[in-house]
Design an enzyme around this catalytic site. Structure first.
Site, short mmCIF file in Angstrom:
data_model
loop_
_atom_site.label_atom_id
_atom_site.label_comp_id
_atom_site.label_asym_id
_atom_site.label_seq_id
_atom_site.Cartn_x
_atom_site.Cartn_y
_atom_site.Cartn_z
N CYS A 1 6.81 -19.04 -43.19
CA CYS A 1 6.46 -19.93 -42.08
C CYS A 1 4.95 -20.14 -42.06
CB CYS A 1 6.94 -19.35 -40.76
SG CYS A 1 6.39 -17.66 -40.51
N GLU B 1 10.67 -18.62 -32.74
CA GLU B 1 9.64 -18.48 -33.79
C GLU B 1 9.97 -19.53 -34.84
OE1 GLU B 1 6.97 -16.91 -34.36
OE2 GLU B 1 7.06 -14.79 -33.87
P1 NAD Z 1 17.31 -22.37 -40.30
O1 NAD Z 1 16.80 -22.93 -39.04
O2 NAD Z 1 18.11 -23.25 -41.19
O3 NAD Z 1 18.26 -21.10 -40.02
C1 NAD Z 1 17.78 -19.99 -39.31
C2 NAD Z 1 18.97 -19.24 -38.73
O4 NAD Z 1 19.58 -20.07 -37.75
C3 NAD Z 1 20.05 -18.89 -39.74
O5 NAD Z 1 20.58 -17.61 -39.46
C4 NAD Z 1 21.11 -19.95 -39.48
O6 NAD Z 1 22.40 -19.52 -39.81
C5 NAD Z 1 20.97 -20.15 -37.99
N1 NAD Z 1 21.43 -21.45 -37.49
C6 NAD Z 1 21.43 -22.65 -38.13
N2 NAD Z 1 21.93 -23.59 -37.33
C7 NAD Z 1 22.22 -23.01 -36.15
C8 NAD Z 1 22.77 -23.48 -34.92
N3 NAD Z 1 23.12 -24.75 -34.74
N4 NAD Z 1 22.93 -22.60 -33.90
C9 NAD Z 1 22.57 -21.31 -34.06
N5 NAD Z 1 22.08 -20.80 -35.21
C10 NAD Z 1 21.90 -21.64 -36.24
O7 NAD Z 1 16.05 -21.75 -41.07
P2 NAD Z 1 16.00 -21.04 -42.50
O8 NAD Z 1 16.16 -22.07 -43.56
O9 NAD Z 1 16.86 -19.84 -42.53
O10 NAD Z 1 14.49 -20.50 -42.49
C11 NAD Z 1 13.41 -21.34 -42.70
C12 NAD Z 1 12.73 -21.70 -41.40
O11 NAD Z 1 12.41 -20.55 -40.64
C13 NAD Z 1 11.39 -22.40 -41.64
O12 NAD Z 1 11.28 -23.47 -40.75
C14 NAD Z 1 10.37 -21.33 -41.33
O13 NAD Z 1 9.10 -21.81 -40.98
C15 NAD Z 1 11.04 -20.61 -40.21
N6 NAD Z 1 10.50 -19.26 -40.05
C16 NAD Z 1 9.64 -19.02 -39.00
C17 NAD Z 1 9.07 -17.78 -38.84
C18 NAD Z 1 8.10 -17.51 -37.72
O14 NAD Z 1 7.79 -16.34 -37.49
N7 NAD Z 1 7.59 -18.51 -37.02
C19 NAD Z 1 9.37 -16.74 -39.73
C20 NAD Z 1 10.26 -17.01 -40.78
C21 NAD Z 1 10.82 -18.28 -40.93
#
Ligand code: NAD
Length: 499
Positions: A295, A261
């Protein structure tokens, strides 16, 4: 020190937020921590366990050990347990909302609303225990009876974003558990407390220990280790497209089921016949609520040229009156951390250098009492070219760009002109245009005369293109993520019976 999670839930903030593995609160093996900072004032809220390989491994091993009993439990009983968790969330809704508000900087009112959604989701998924339908079908072979049932996938690695922390936990944990999977949840490093207190609530209900394990830590450490661990069977990830792509590569090598997502660059089109007051109300809510950290946030408003100037003037005037802060009377709070704030500021500066014009905002709030927090002024930009970075890249902040269109075709082309495809909206009174738009816009959610919103517990949400990989969550459609089909075939020997 390790200690059991007890029935009494104390919501005071612990000095250190630990992992919860096998129902036991545990320090990270290395006893390393990081600070969770309050985005409103820059103060440390708590120290957080910084999990590494030993912690991730322990959580995955425990989830594997707990799998047999949980997966064999009747789905109806699993549903009863989830219902208990949802009821406890209801009982402690005020406390949960306070935690969400504290660690995100959103108002209590918004946090309470988000918590209501998470509880409804828990109740909806608990009910799925009584509806975990398979199907039967016919066969070309005489006396052959196929029965297609759902089975759990195994140990589910759940990785979540920070922006709506209790909703994000509920969206994944409830469907994963109802289908009979055991779970290792990697909390967001930006919202560790919500996951921690959810874990305490879940273990105060009758959830068997070891079924839900929660690890704290950074994405590039705990997250990466979890994704690479050989003991997981499913990855469900909500977060940025760049991290999602990285996870997809690892999962592709392992050939395990993966649900992504991801981000959005969501357009809202305003046609010349639209109810302009309604359009403006929805643009402001879509672009600036939760400080643009959704998002589904609207970051591109595509306006018919005949009404462009009047919409622009009205948006600027109303944006000037928006109130920033964390109280229920405020319109938007801070963004989650300093790094994210600086990313947004850099993107706005770069856009300016390449010819875009800032109509309002564009800066960090540097006056007291906001100067210690991560407050970004709500920002409206025009004259950005559709191909420029600011038009193409998700900022995840309160920044929206305006574009003009002349023909309906131009509006659709502009709406579809990014690599994302999560949500979209059109404002028009023309039923033909509205219907044509929602069919031709390449997104997972399309709205008529509302905002770029769309998520409710019983509805599928998710995107196309770089916004996801095709699965949907929540709704009954989430069961497709967290269960696999098995075709059980019975061949009846009628000769034996009737001989
Ligand atoms: P992010 O991608 O930085 O982090 C998300 C999660 O992934 C965190 O728990 C982080 O610790 C983990 N993570 C980071 N690097 C990783 C790796 N290499 N391996 C495994 N896990 C890792 O995102 P964020 O800043 O927390 O959230 C914002 C993003 O989330 C935006 O792009 C937003 O659009 C998206 N989002 C999407 C939805 C949806 O339903 N489509 C909903 C909410 C947020």
């Amino acid at each position: 020190m390790d200690c059991m999670v007890t029935n009494d839930i104390d919501f005071s903030i612990p000095g250190k937020v630990n992992n919860i593995i096998a129902g036991i609160e545990k320090d990270s093996a290395q006893q390393c921590t990081f600070d969770k900072i309050n985005p409103h004032n820059g103060e440390i809220i708590a120290k957080i366990a910084r999990s590494e390989a030993a912690d991730v491994n322990e959580a995955v091993v425990v989830a594997n050990q707990s799998y047999k009993d949980w997966s064999l439990l009747s789905p109806v009983r699993r549903g009863e347990i989830l219902f208990e968790i949802a009821l406890l969330m209801k009982k402690y809704q005020k406390e949960l909302a306070q935690i969400v508000s504290l660690e995100t900087g959103k108002s209590y009112k918004d946090a309470y609303g988000e918590t209501s959604g998470a509880i409804s989701l828990g109740m909806f998924m608990a009910g799925e225990g009584q509806r975990l339908y398979g199907r039967t079908t016919t066969s070309s072979v005489q006396n052959k009876y196929p029965m297609i049932i759902r089975e759990p996938v195994g140990v589910a690695a759940l990785i979540i974003a920070f922006n709506t922390p209790i909703a994000n936990v509920a969206w994944k944990v409830f469907p994963a558990l109802i289908c009979g999977n055991t779970v290792v949840l990697k909390a967001s490093e930006d919202t560790p407390l919500t996951s921690y207190f959810f874990g305490r609530i879940a273990h105060s209900a009758s959830l068997p220990k070891g079924v839900l394990n929660i690890i704290q830590g950074y994405g590039h450490e705990a997250g990466e280790l979890l994704v690479n661990h050989s003991g997981i069977d499913l990855i469900s990830f909500t977060g940025s497209t760049s991290v999602g792509k990285r996870i997809a590569k690892v999962a592709g090598e392992k050939l395990i089921k993966t649900f992504l997502e991801l981000g959005g660059k969501n357009p809202l089109v305003v046609d010349q016949d639209a109810n302009l007051d309604n359009a403006i109300k929805w643009i402001l809510l879509s672009a600036f609520s939760n400080a643009g950290q959704r998002c589904a946030s609207c970051s591109r408003v595509i306006i018919h040229e005949d009404i462009y100037e009047s919409i622009k003037d009205s948006l600027v005037e109303k944006t000037r009156k928006l109130k920033l802060g964390t109280s229920d009377e405020d319109d938007l709070g801070p963004v989650i951390n300093e790094k994210q704030l600086n990313n947004i500021l850099d993107a706005v500066t770069k856009a300016q250098k390449t010819g875009a014009h800032i109509l309002i905002g564009g800066k960090r709030l540097s006056t007291s009492p906001f100067d210690k927090g991560y407050y970004m002024q709500p920002t409206i930009i025009e004259n950005a070219t559709p191909e420029s970075d600011i038009s193409q890249q998700e900022l995840f902040g309160p920044v929206v760009c305006l574009y003009r269109f002349r023909t309906f075709q131009e509006a659709i082309d502009l709406a579809n002109n990014t690599s994302y495809g999560l949500t979209a909206c059109i404002h028009t009174k023309d039923v033909d245009k509205a219907n044509e738009f929602v069919r031709r816009v390449r997104t997972g959610v399309a709205v008529i005369n509302g905002g770029t919103y769309g998520s409710e517990p019983n509805m599928p949400f998710g995107g196309v293109k770089n916004s996801g990989n095709g699965f949907r969550e929540p709704g009954s459609e989430a069961l497709e993520v967290y269960s696999n089909y098995k075709n059980i075939i019975t061949l009846v020997d009628t000769n034996r019976i009737y001989k």
